[in-house]
Design an enzyme around this catalytic site. Structure first.
Site, PDB file in Angstrom:
ATOM      1  N   HIS A 315       1.133  -7.713  12.170  1.00 29.86           N
ATOM      2  CA  HIS A 315       1.567  -8.575  12.974  1.00 29.86           C
ATOM      3  C   HIS A 315       2.487  -8.342  14.394  1.00 29.86           C
ATOM      4  CE1 HIS A 315       2.394 -12.044  15.306  1.00 29.86           C
ATOM      5  NE2 HIS A 315       1.420 -12.846  15.049  1.00 29.86           N
ATOM      6  N   ASP A 373      -5.122 -14.904   9.946  1.00 31.15           N
ATOM      7  CA  ASP A 373      -6.411 -14.588   9.734  1.00 31.15           C
ATOM      8  C   ASP A 373      -6.911 -14.337   8.491  1.00 31.15           C
ATOM      9  OD1 ASP A 373      -6.656 -15.368  12.357  1.00 31.15           O
ATOM     10  OD2 ASP A 373      -5.914 -13.506  12.637  1.00 31.15           O
TER      11      ASP A 373
END
Ligand code: CMC
Length: 441
Positions: A315, A373
């Site tokens: 991320h 996700d």
């Protein structure tokens, strides 16, 4: 919530041109939390230089009081409330109210808000014809981009962005209609009739009903599954200035209408490095196929000469466990147990991949943890939602973050059209050569 305004400090940074010896004092501004910012708004006027920060890794693009992230510590707060508390004790529509209004609603405000959203869930019948114009095998995100942008043509009564009542109406319509649009895109792809929203159902429940009921048969929504869906919506509701939110802000800075701005955000979210990652996770698991193939894929992910990346890992902001991923991991196991699909091969594969990546030095050193996700894709799969729908659900949840940030920006007296500059590396000056003198390749 006590909203604090940015505070200008005495200048603490000095910029020096080592050649000329000229120096400039750069003011520093502190927010309520997080890193200070160096105010460079007068930099070009005073020095003739731009700053260079492609990917905005060191640039705060705006002032905002909505969401705070501390990526090092793995903290996510909406209007000061922790995501863990909101996911455990609140519901999606309450979080929407919070993001939009700055505080949790009281009982009357909540009732009014829920009713306002509920009574805007239906689509104009004419929009059905817009769906019919898409090829059956269209990606649902292509349909969503088109239909949401198309809403501008139907709602002239809510396009004056300077009128707070118009803005409120557009906000309600967007939050309310996104699940209906998502479910219609799914039914269209399946060749099934559109299912109208039901006002007696909760927000997440109604979405699952529109997805899976048919005119011949109702769909009984399991409370665990509805709760997991609601939680997914909460976890995706806002995430400060990510690519799609910044896209919405940039589009909106030209005073474009909110439906057009949200369509731009949907387009940005679609990419596999952003919201498209949940779809990419399932595609990757399908490609890996069996547990014995995992080491080969891990090797590829570490190889600098191979563009392959482990989808659902890493991320830009979180260099610690993404707090949303930690909550979803829990939900994921709950849903798998409730639906009795723990032994689904693809899901087993995902759990094994998570285990191996979390014990591998390459991932640990770079702080590449599973992100939101990774788990959302697995939950959708267990719920029977097809892979092509995954990013649409993200968009359906994120619409509130986009529109809350847009609404905040429109009311900012300092709003200016977003207009980045560039470091030009092309030809300095070319002489035009007429076609007859250019030869033929
Ligand atoms: N697999 C393998 N290596 C990776 C991965 C990955 N998924 N992500 C980052 N790296 C490596 C990268 O090669 C680099 O290594 P080195 O320092 O040796 O050159 C290092 O980690 C830092 O990567 P970066 O590209 O500088 O990091 P970034 O902040 O620009 O990228 C990211 C963040 C999310 C785009 C990236 O981690 C990625 O592509 N992940 C996979 C896609 C994904 O899951 N995206 C969803 C993000 S969460 C939801 C959302 O915000 O939409």
């Amino acid at each position: 919530m006590s909203e604090q305004h940015a505070v200008l400090h005495a200048p603490t940074y000095t910029l020096v041109n080592n050649q000329s010896g000229d120096s400039w004092e750069l003011p520093v501004i502190s927010g309520a939390m997080g890193p200070d910012v160096i105010d460079i708004r007068r930099l070009y006027a005073e020095t003739g230089c731009f700053t260079f920060d492609p990917g905005y890794t060191s640039t705060a693009s705006c002032e905002s009081a909505i969401t705070y992230i501390d990526g090092e510590k793995g903290i996510l707060l909406h209007r000061g409330y922790s995501i863990e508390q909101l996911a455990a004790e609140s519901d999606y529509l309450e979080v929407c109210y919070l993001l939009l209004n700055g505080e949790l609603p009281d009982a009357g405000q909540k009732e009014e808000f829920v009713e306002g959203i509920t009574y805007h869930t239906m689509l104009h019948e004419k929009l059905n014809q817009l769906f019919q114009g898409f090829p059956r095998d269209s990606h649902p995100m292509a349909i969503m981009c088109g239909v949401v942008g198309g809403l501008s043509a139907f709602y002239h009564d809510s396009l004056d962005i300077h009128d707070p009542n118009h803005r409120k109406l557009a906000i309600y319509r967007l939050i309310a209609k996104m699940p209906t649009i998502a479910a219609c895109a799914y039914n269209y792809e399946q060749g099934q009739p559109f299912i109208y929203p039901r006002n007696n159902l909760g927000f997440a429940e109604n979405f699952l009903h529109m997805m899976f009921a048919t005119p011949c048969e109702d769909y009984e929504v399991s409370p665990t599954v509805a709760r997991a869906m609601d939680r997914i919506l909460i976890l995706h509701a806002d995430h400060e200035q990510n690519a799609s939110t910044s896209t919405v802000r940039l589009a909106g800075s030209s005073m474009a209408n909110p439906f057009a701005c949200i369509a731009a955000g949907i387009a940005s979210l679609w990419g596999p490095a952003h919201g498209g990652a949940n779809e990419a996770v399932l595609n990757m698991l399908g490609e890996i196929g069996t547990k014995d193939q995992i080491p080969g894929f891990i090797r590829r992910a570490k190889d600098k000469n191979d563009p392959f990346r482990l989808m659902g890992f890493g991320h830009r902001v979180y260099k610690n466990y993404d707090p949303r991923a930690a909550i979803l991991r829990e939900s994921c196991h709950e849903v798998l147990e409730e639906l009795g699909v723990e032994n689904e091969p693809l899901l087993e594969l995902a759990m094994e991949l998570e285990r191996i990546a979390l014990s591998d030095d390459y991932f640990l050193e770079r702080k590449l943890f599973p992100n939101v996700d990774f788990y959302s894709g697995i939950i959708y799969r267990a719920m029977g939602i097809p892979v092509s729908m995954f990013t649409m659900i993200f968009a359906m949840a994120r619409v509130v973050g986009w529109i809350a940030q847009w609404n905040e920006m429109i009311q900012d007296p300092a709003l200016k059209i977003g207009r980045p500059r560039q470091l030009f590396t092309g030809s300095q000056r070319s002489e035009f050569v007429p076609m007859e003198q250019r030869g033929k390749s």
